[in-house]
Design a protein around this motif. Structure first.
Motif, mmCIF file in Angstrom:
data_model
loop_
_atom_site.group_PDB
_atom_site.id
_atom_site.type_symbol
_atom_site.label_atom_id
_atom_site.label_comp_id
_atom_site.label_asym_id
_atom_site.label_seq_id
_atom_site.Cartn_x
_atom_site.Cartn_y
_atom_site.Cartn_z
ATOM 1 N N LEU A 163 9.472 -1.066 4.821
ATOM 2 C CA LEU A 163 8.152 -1.594 5.156
ATOM 3 C C LEU A 163 7.555 -0.796 6.314
ATOM 4 O O LEU A 163 8.278 -0.297 7.172
ATOM 5 C CB LEU A 163 8.232 -3.076 5.550
ATOM 6 C CG LEU A 163 8.671 -4.072 4.481
ATOM 7 C CD1 LEU A 163 8.650 -5.484 5.041
ATOM 8 C CD2 LEU A 163 7.812 -3.975 3.236
ATOM 9 N N VAL B 237 8.128 -9.307 2.421
ATOM 10 C CA VAL B 237 8.011 -8.408 1.274
ATOM 11 C C VAL B 237 7.234 -9.075 0.143
ATOM 12 O O VAL B 237 6.415 -8.430 -0.524
ATOM 13 C CB VAL B 237 9.404 -7.946 0.801
ATOM 14 C CG1 VAL B 237 9.283 -7.107 -0.470
ATOM 15 C CG2 VAL B 237 10.099 -7.126 1.879
ATOM 16 N N VAL C 164 4.868 -1.046 0.152
ATOM 17 C CA VAL C 164 6.289 -1.402 0.054
ATOM 18 C C VAL C 164 7.045 -0.265 -0.621
ATOM 19 O O VAL C 164 6.708 0.149 -1.735
ATOM 20 C CB VAL C 164 6.479 -2.707 -0.748
ATOM 21 C CG1 VAL C 164 7.959 -3.083 -0.801
ATOM 22 C CG2 VAL C 164 5.664 -3.840 -0.138
ATOM 23 N N TYR D 47 13.094 -1.322 -1.750
ATOM 24 C CA TYR D 47 13.163 -2.483 -0.863
ATOM 25 C C TYR D 47 14.334 -3.412 -1.177
ATOM 26 O O TYR D 47 14.894 -4.045 -0.279
ATOM 27 C CB TYR D 47 11.844 -3.262 -0.898
ATOM 28 C CG TYR D 47 11.556 -3.991 -2.190
ATOM 29 C CD1 TYR D 47 12.011 -5.285 -2.402
ATOM 30 C CD2 TYR D 47 10.817 -3.385 -3.202
ATOM 31 C CE1 TYR D 47 11.743 -5.946 -3.588
ATOM 32 C CE2 TYR D 47 10.537 -4.045 -4.380
ATOM 33 C CZ TYR D 47 11.014 -5.326 -4.579
ATOM 34 O OH TYR D 47 10.743 -5.987 -5.756
ATOM 35 N N PRO E 178 15.351 -8.939 1.300
ATOM 36 C CA PRO E 178 14.170 -8.456 0.593
ATOM 37 C C PRO E 178 14.357 -8.368 -0.915
ATOM 38 O O PRO E 178 13.374 -8.393 -1.663
ATOM 39 C CB PRO E 178 13.926 -7.078 1.216
ATOM 40 C CG PRO E 178 15.226 -6.681 1.836
ATOM 41 C CD PRO E 178 15.855 -7.959 2.283
#
Length: 233
Positions: free
Chosen positions: A35, A159, A170, A174, A204
């Protein structure tokens, strides 16, 4: 990116005659490998845009740097002092009052901005949103699976909001950055680096855009009570 900034003109504000302004307060701090540093600012601005689309409030541009000292071990993090943030918010509130807007809501996107509670506590016509209760209700509405204590930073909640509102920020990997550290009793003393190498505390991998959509919808609903409280204050 202009989508994070209000683009109304002075004529628009004159015609709207808003009684309440909303001020997103973000941060510029590490949010793990997946992020951006601007995550909290993007989240706060996303919430503010959803609110200004649903209620007759004046959306202000965000404060992009705040109190992120616990993240100082990671490159890119920039902080200002609590005293500076306090002064900036008070100055903005005074400027709004001179222009005829007496009420201000701080849309806080960073948990480390403890001083904002003091600003609101000491000021007339000011509110802080979302509160812990608002976030808890939104987490339930969104089906966020990770408990709040575990979902502390760059995890499922953040997220999910970004996957819904701004998926382009993003990183694709992730889901590979889960890390839990529920015992953080000395974080203010030791900083976040004592509990995570990546900067992430959360899961996440559990995030979805659908969860983010329902979280934001819940926050929009909850905001009505803030406006009612300001009218009564």
């Amino acid at each position: 990116m202009t989508e994070f900034l209000p683009l109304n003109t002075t004529v628009d504000v004159r015609d709207q005659q808003p009684a309440v302004a909303i001020l997103p307060v973000g941060s510029h701090e590490q949010h793990g490998p997946h992020l951006p540093l601007a995550t909290d600012t993007i989240v706060a601005s996303t919430v503010a845009r959803a609110l200004s689309s649903a209620y007759p409030v004046l959306e202000l541009p965000p404060i992009t740097m705040s109190c992120s000292h616990e993240h100082a071990a990671w490159p890119g993090t920039v902080s200002i002092s609590a005293a500076t943030l306090y002064a900036v918010v008070r100055d903005i509130a005074e400027s709004l009052r001179r222009s005829g807007i007496e009420k201000l809501v701080l849309i806080n996107g960073h948990g480390g901005n403890y001083v904002l509670s003091n600003v609101v506590q000491e000021s007339a016509g000011m509110a802080l949103f979302p509160t812990e209760v608002d976030w808890n209700n939104a987490r339930i509405a969104g089906g966020i699976e990770t408990p709040m204590i575990s979902d502390m930073h760059a995890g499922e909640l953040e997220v999910s909001i970004l996957l819904q509102a701004h998926p382009e920020v993003v990183r694709a990997d992730y889901a590979q950055h889960d890390h839990l550290a529920d015992d953080r009793d000395h974080m203010l003393t030791l900083g976040l680096q004592a509990y995570t190498k990546s900067g992430v505390i959360g899961l996440p991998s559990r995030a979805t855009a659908e969860k983010g959509r329902d979280v934001l919808a819940s926050l929009v609903t909850s905001f009505a009570a803030v406006l009612t409280a300001l009218e009564q204050g």
